[in-house]
Design an enzyme around this catalytic site. Structure first.
Site, PDB file in Angstrom:
ATOM      1  N   LYS A 117     -89.822 -85.368  58.839  1.00 28.85           N
ATOM      2  CA  LYS A 117     -88.251 -85.362  58.284  1.00 28.85           C
ATOM      3  C   LYS A 117     -87.420 -85.406  59.745  1.00 28.85           C
ATOM      4  O   LYS A 117     -86.319 -85.762  59.958  1.00 28.85           O
ATOM      5  CB  LYS A 117     -87.964 -84.054  57.592  1.00 28.85           C
TER       6      LYS A 117
ATOM      7  N   GLU B  21     -78.251 -81.707  52.027  1.00 27.44           N
ATOM      8  CA  GLU B  21     -78.671 -80.920  50.928  1.00 27.44           C
ATOM      9  C   GLU B  21     -80.255 -80.636  51.226  1.00 27.44           C
ATOM     10  O   GLU B  21     -80.997 -81.293  52.057  1.00 27.44           O
ATOM     11  CB  GLU B  21     -78.582 -81.945  49.910  1.00 27.44           C
TER      12      GLU B  21
ATOM     13  N   SER C 164     -97.848 -86.318  55.577  1.00 32.01           N
ATOM     14  CA  SER C 164     -96.438 -86.226  56.106  1.00 32.01           C
ATOM     15  C   SER C 164     -95.994 -84.848  56.784  1.00 32.01           C
ATOM     16  O   SER C 164     -94.995 -85.060  57.383  1.00 32.01           O
ATOM     17  CB  SER C 164     -95.484 -86.334  54.690  1.00 32.01           C
TER      18      SER C 164
HETATM   19  C1  LIG Z   1     -89.795 -83.556  52.209  1.00 31.06           C
HETATM   20  C2  LIG Z   1     -91.361 -84.077  52.327  1.00 31.06           C
HETATM   21  C3  LIG Z   1     -91.951 -84.777  51.574  1.00 31.06           C
HETATM   22  C4  LIG Z   1     -91.217 -85.519  50.538  1.00 31.06           C
HETATM   23  O1  LIG Z   1     -90.029 -86.452  50.828  1.00 31.06           O
HETATM   24  P1  LIG Z   1     -90.259 -88.333  51.027  1.00 31.06           P
HETATM   25  O2  LIG Z   1     -88.820 -88.583  51.287  1.00 31.06           O
HETATM   26  O3  LIG Z   1     -90.858 -88.626  49.759  1.00 31.06           O
HETATM   27  O4  LIG Z   1     -91.171 -88.342  52.203  1.00 31.06           O
HETATM   28  C5  LIG Z   1     -93.134 -84.956  51.735  1.00 31.06           C
HETATM   29  N1  LIG Z   1     -93.882 -84.314  52.638  1.00 31.06           N
HETATM   30  C6  LIG Z   1     -93.385 -83.561  53.336  1.00 31.06           C
HETATM   31  C7  LIG Z   1     -94.058 -82.513  54.154  1.00 31.06           C
HETATM   32  C8  LIG Z   1     -91.982 -83.165  53.176  1.00 31.06           C
HETATM   33  O5  LIG Z   1     -91.528 -82.130  53.935  1.00 31.06           O
END
Ligand SMILES: *Cc1c(COP(=O)(O)O)cnc(C)c1O
Length: 385
Positions: free
Chosen positions: A93, A115, A371
């Protein structure tokens, strides 16, 4: 230098039948101004250099591409992990918020509105705002505030104001509606810093471009063009950023949703938060509630570009269950010494389930975007047998 992907007409913000801009009349000039400002900034080498420097010296990029040696040997596939868990604030993020906060400052805005659901995007937005000296107001559902005390404290520690949202289900979709309303009330002073690849044009394109650093790095770091590129999908930003680096290759692009929030599998075309996309909805067209163990995937919609990539067959989307996800966190942790986020574990769970089968034949070379890191999920995990 990544350019806007060939399959999109930037002027309209359409991805085939999806995308567009479904917003109140009062927001159209703000969206137009944002689209113009982003295009201008993104093609300005000085802006790109400033962002690249922040990504390097502040966010810790490039993140490594780690071979998962033990799992690869056991599963019979070659698995490389793109380590967004190692970026500052613990997930991808940060890539998006740094870019949008720099853009907000360049546009002369003094305030950011964001948000948040579980609070991960709120924390990232508050982080970027603190770094760049912007005010930050985060809209968060009352239910989420109760469930995510730690992230609320993080945001306030960073100097952000957290506004409880008491309407509707008091979760992310209502927080997003409120944040958009707050933007309408202060379009001149505030930038609405959206957290994923949803929303009205230019957000889906802008956020994908800001996250394309994931895929572009992975493409350079990978010793080969992989057979499969896989990422989890909530709104779809880490997947979109990953896919962007491989869209013009032969790699199959695979997005993994939560079984309780699978907009691609269980949804139908509809409009949510300013864009036409795939949405979970009831018979009356009301947006339905998503339900997932991973708060970041607990979203009933998906970015419009994913709807398009799915409809055209360029990308594939599958769902995994909460049980598979919990097992995947534990297996990755024990095999590789990496505790990933429950969200990221969706992609891992799919690889664990499909390796050696028709969807992921033995010998496949796989790049998987991890992620985020799992520290935030320890209480949740501890409560599951
Ligand atoms: C917020 C988040 C997601 C989901 O968001 P995407 O917009 O689909 O990438 C996925 N993994 C983590 C670790 C997150 O914090």
């Amino acid at each position: 230098m990544p350019t806007l992907s060939v399959h999109q007409k930037p002027a309209t913000g359409r991805f085939g039948d999806f995308g567009g801009r479904f917003v109140p009349e009062s927001l159209v000039p703000a969206c137009d101004a944002l689209a113009a400002a982003f295009h201008e900034a993104w093609t300005d080498p000085a802006f790109r250099a400033e962002l690249d420097e922040l990504l390097e010296v502040y966010a810790g990029r490039p993140t490594p591409l780690t071979p998962a040696r033990t799992l690869s040997a056991r599963l019979g596939v070659e698995l490389l992990l793109k380590r967004e868990d190692l970026a500052h604030t613990g997930s991808h993020k940060i890539n998006n918020v740094l870019g949008q906060a720099l853009l907000a400052r360049r546009m002369g805005k003094h305030r950011i509105i964001a948000e948040t659901g579980a609070g991960q995007h709120g924390v990232a937005a508050a982080t970027a705002a603190a770094l760049l000296g912007l005010e930050c107001t985060v809209y968060m559902g009352e239910r989420d505030i109760e469930r995510q005390q730690l992230n609320v404290l993080r945001m306030t520690t960073l100097g952000a104001t957290v506004v409880p949202v008491t309407t509707g289900s008091r979760t992310l979709k209502d927080a997003t509606n409120e944040a958009m309303r707050a933007w309408v009330a202060d379009v001149d002073g505030a930038h609405f810093l959206l957290g994923s690849v949803g929303g009205p044009h230019p957000y889906p394109t802008m956020v994908r471009e800001l996250q394309s650093v994931i895929g572009n790095e992975a493409r350079t770091q990978s010793p080969y063009v992989p057979d499969v590129v896989v990422a989890c999908v909530g709104g779809g930003s880490n997947a979109a950023g990953t896919f962007a680096g491989f869209i013009d290759t032969t790699a199959r692009l695979v997005g993994i949703e939560a079984a309780g929030g699978a907009a691609m599998t269980d949804g139908s075309p509809g409009v949510v938060h300013g864009a036409r996309s795939m949405v979970l909805q009831d018979a009356e067209g009301q947006v339905a509630e998503a339900e997932s163990i991973a708060a970041g995937l607990d979203y009933p919609g998906i970015g419009p570009e994913h709807a398009f990539l799915g409809a055209t067959g360029r990308a594939e989307y599958y769902a995994v269950t909460d049980d598979e996800v919990v097992a995947a966190v534990r297996r990755l942790a024990r095999a590789e010494g990496i505790i990933c986020a429950l969200e990221s574990a969706h992609a891992v769970a799919w690889v664990l389930r499909e390796a050696g089968g028709p969807l992921l034949p033995t010998g496949s070379r796989v790049v998987l975007t991890l992620s985020g890191r799992g520290d935030k999920d320890m209480a949740t995990l501890g409560a599951v047998a």
